[in-house]
Design a protein around this motif. Structure first.
Motif, PDB file in Angstrom:
ATOM      1  N   PHE A   1      -1.566  -5.912  11.134  1.00  0.00           N
ATOM      2  CA  PHE A   1      -1.862  -7.306  11.451  1.00  0.00           C
ATOM      3  C   PHE A   1      -2.282  -8.071  10.201  1.00  0.00           C
ATOM      4  O   PHE A   1      -3.352  -8.674  10.131  1.00  0.00           O
ATOM      5  CB  PHE A   1      -2.938  -7.404  12.549  1.00  0.00           C
ATOM      6  CG  PHE A   1      -2.467  -6.880  13.873  1.00  0.00           C
ATOM      7  CD1 PHE A   1      -1.637  -7.635  14.682  1.00  0.00           C
ATOM      8  CD2 PHE A   1      -2.834  -5.607  14.278  1.00  0.00           C
ATOM      9  CE1 PHE A   1      -1.189  -7.140  15.898  1.00  0.00           C
ATOM     10  CE2 PHE A   1      -2.386  -5.097  15.494  1.00  0.00           C
ATOM     11  CZ  PHE A   1      -1.564  -5.873  16.303  1.00  0.00           C
ATOM     12  N   ALA A   2      -1.390  -8.031   9.221  1.00  0.00           N
ATOM     13  CA  ALA A   2      -1.673  -8.695   7.948  1.00  0.00           C
ATOM     14  C   ALA A   2      -0.381  -9.278   7.384  1.00  0.00           C
ATOM     15  O   ALA A   2       0.711  -8.764   7.635  1.00  0.00           O
ATOM     16  CB  ALA A   2      -2.283  -7.715   6.953  1.00  0.00           C
TER      17      ALA A   2
ATOM     18  N   THR B   1       6.366 -10.955   4.609  1.00  0.00           N
ATOM     19  CA  THR B   1       6.530 -10.185   5.846  1.00  0.00           C
ATOM     20  C   THR B   1       5.182 -10.162   6.556  1.00  0.00           C
ATOM     21  O   THR B   1       4.130 -10.293   5.926  1.00  0.00           O
ATOM     22  CB  THR B   1       6.977  -8.726   5.587  1.00  0.00           C
ATOM     23  OG1 THR B   1       6.000  -8.080   4.769  1.00  0.00           O
ATOM     24  CG2 THR B   1       8.346  -8.665   4.941  1.00  0.00           C
ATOM     25  N   TYR B   2       5.251 -10.022   7.881  1.00  0.00           N
ATOM     26  CA  TYR B   2       4.003  -9.870   8.640  1.00  0.00           C
ATOM     27  C   TYR B   2       4.027  -8.518   9.327  1.00  0.00           C
ATOM     28  O   TYR B   2       4.971  -8.197  10.054  1.00  0.00           O
ATOM     29  CB  TYR B   2       3.823 -10.986   9.674  1.00  0.00           C
ATOM     30  CG  TYR B   2       2.426 -10.969  10.262  1.00  0.00           C
ATOM     31  CD1 TYR B   2       1.394 -11.651   9.638  1.00  0.00           C
ATOM     32  CD2 TYR B   2       2.121 -10.215  11.389  1.00  0.00           C
ATOM     33  CE1 TYR B   2       0.093 -11.596  10.125  1.00  0.00           C
ATOM     34  CE2 TYR B   2       0.831 -10.150  11.881  1.00  0.00           C
ATOM     35  CZ  TYR B   2      -0.174 -10.846  11.253  1.00  0.00           C
ATOM     36  OH  TYR B   2      -1.454 -10.786  11.727  1.00  0.00           O
ATOM     37  N   SER B   3       3.008  -7.706   9.070  1.00  0.00           N
ATOM     38  CA  SER B   3       2.950  -6.352   9.622  1.00  0.00           C
ATOM     39  C   SER B   3       2.281  -6.349  10.990  1.00  0.00           C
ATOM     40  O   SER B   3       1.146  -6.827  11.141  1.00  0.00           O
ATOM     41  CB  SER B   3       2.178  -5.432   8.672  1.00  0.00           C
ATOM     42  OG  SER B   3       1.954  -4.176   9.296  1.00  0.00           O
TER      43      SER B   3
ATOM     44  N   LYS C   1      -4.767 -15.210  12.372  1.00  0.00           N
ATOM     45  CA  LYS C   1      -4.331 -15.279  13.770  1.00  0.00           C
ATOM     46  C   LYS C   1      -3.232 -16.310  13.941  1.00  0.00           C
ATOM     47  O   LYS C   1      -2.260 -16.087  14.681  1.00  0.00           O
ATOM     48  CB  LYS C   1      -5.531 -15.630  14.666  1.00  0.00           C
ATOM     49  CG  LYS C   1      -5.231 -15.553  16.163  1.00  0.00           C
ATOM     50  CD  LYS C   1      -4.913 -14.133  16.591  1.00  0.00           C
ATOM     51  CE  LYS C   1      -4.661 -14.054  18.087  1.00  0.00           C
ATOM     52  NZ  LYS C   1      -4.262 -12.689  18.509  1.00  0.00           N
ATOM     53  N   LEU C   2      -3.352 -17.443  13.267  1.00  0.00           N
ATOM     54  CA  LEU C   2      -2.310 -18.466  13.304  1.00  0.00           C
ATOM     55  C   LEU C   2      -0.992 -17.913  12.793  1.00  0.00           C
ATOM     56  O   LEU C   2       0.062 -18.072  13.437  1.00  0.00           O
ATOM     57  CB  LEU C   2      -2.735 -19.674  12.471  1.00  0.00           C
ATOM     58  CG  LEU C   2      -1.659 -20.753  12.262  1.00  0.00           C
ATOM     59  CD1 LEU C   2      -1.316 -21.436  13.564  1.00  0.00           C
ATOM     60  CD2 LEU C   2      -2.119 -21.766  11.222  1.00  0.00           C
ATOM     61  N   VAL C   3      -1.032 -17.249  11.637  1.00  0.00           N
ATOM     62  CA  VAL C   3       0.197 -16.688  11.059  1.00  0.00           C
ATOM     63  C   VAL C   3       0.771 -15.602  11.966  1.00  0.00           C
ATOM     64  O   VAL C   3       1.993 -15.483  12.130  1.00  0.00           O
ATOM     65  CB  VAL C   3      -0.081 -16.135   9.639  1.00  0.00           C
ATOM     66  CG1 VAL C   3       1.155 -15.430   9.089  1.00  0.00           C
ATOM     67  CG2 VAL C   3      -0.506 -17.263   8.707  1.00  0.00           C
ATOM     68  N   GLU C   4      -0.106 -14.822  12.593  1.00  0.00           N
ATOM     69  CA  GLU C   4       0.356 -13.776  13.513  1.00  0.00           C
ATOM     70  C   GLU C   4       1.128 -14.380  14.679  1.00  0.00           C
ATOM     71  O   GLU C   4       2.235 -13.918  15.018  1.00  0.00           O
ATOM     72  CB  GLU C   4      -0.833 -12.980  14.040  1.00  0.00           C
ATOM     73  CG  GLU C   4      -0.439 -11.914  15.056  1.00  0.00           C
ATOM     74  CD  GLU C   4      -1.630 -11.331  15.800  1.00  0.00           C
ATOM     75  OE1 GLU C   4      -1.406 -10.707  16.853  1.00  0.00           O
ATOM     76  OE2 GLU C   4      -2.782 -11.516  15.358  1.00  0.00           O
TER      77      GLU C   4
END
Length: 234
Positions: free
Chosen positions: A155-156, A149-151, A172-175
């Protein structure tokens, strides 16, 4: 159907610029400005009123209309209607990557221009309303699969509830990919968000993606040849 209030024209032929201005003026649409190149357009958009852009593909300078549109869409959400004398498959494929709101083929009539703008602006208005609802209902966590999961709060990236250690660029890429989950994000948009320097090579982006894949081989990052990357929920 309503027309936009303020239109910016990007067209390198003076006669065509004037023709478009006359068409829009006769329909009570204000032309904020006309440009024939990318640098002047980008600078002006910082300060002028704009509800829609009429963009010719062939403009002056090293950046064509498609490249300029990509650059604009990194910062703004203006609906763009393309003007083109080229209907070949390669050009259309490039245009479709940008999900434009309409096309006008040369030569065109005043009726064709006004009808295209009405339909494009209606589509844009509907899309904007839907986007506002989605934003208000956006969850704080983006579920990628049963493990990841991405919070959006911290932002993690999390794996099975545990925070994954990434460097700034990797995170930042994954975000960006998480926020556009199941949608392809183009190379230029990724580079524009990840680096301030427009001259960054595609190979630098590929190296960054490789580093994330090496660290997290089960994170479903998908490559789309000559287009970009996506994060696919499973």
């Amino acid at each position: 159907m309503n027309l936009p209030n303020n239109v910016v024209i990007v067209e390198d032929e003076v006669i065509t610029q004037r023709y478009l201005q006359d068409i829009l003026s006769n329909s009570d649409v204000h032309v904020s400005a006309c440009f024939d190149n990318a640098p002047d357009t980008l600078e002006a958009l910082k300060s002028i009123d704009c509800d829609m852009i009429l963009m010719d593909i062939n403009i002056k300078g090293s950046m064509d209309g498609i490249q300029l549109a990509r650059k604009i869409l990194e910062t703004y959400t203006f609906p763009i209607v393309f003007i083109t004398a080229h209907n070949d498959d390669a050009t259309l494929e490039e245009l479709l990557e940008l999900a434009p709101y309409g096309f006008i083929s040369k030569p065109f009539s005043s009726k064709e221009v006004i009808t295209t703008l009405k339909i494009a602006y209606k589509r844009y208005s509907i899309h904007s309303e839907v986007s506002e609802v989605k934003i208000s209902e956006e969850p704080t966590d983006i579920v990628i699969n049963k493990y990841y999961t991405y919070s959006l709060k911290s932002f993690a990236l999390y794996y099975d509830g545990q925070s994954v250690k990434l460097n700034n660029k990797q995170n930042k890429l994954v975000e960006i990919l998480s926020k556009n989950i199941n949608n392809t994000v183009g190379y230029e948009m990724l580079i524009g968000h990840l680096w301030d320097d427009d001259n960054i090579a595609d190979s630098t982006l590929r190296t960054l993606v490789y580093s994330v894949r090496k660290l997290l081989p089960d994170l479903p990052i998908v490559s789309h040849s000559k287009v970009g990357y996506s994060l696919q929920s499973t």
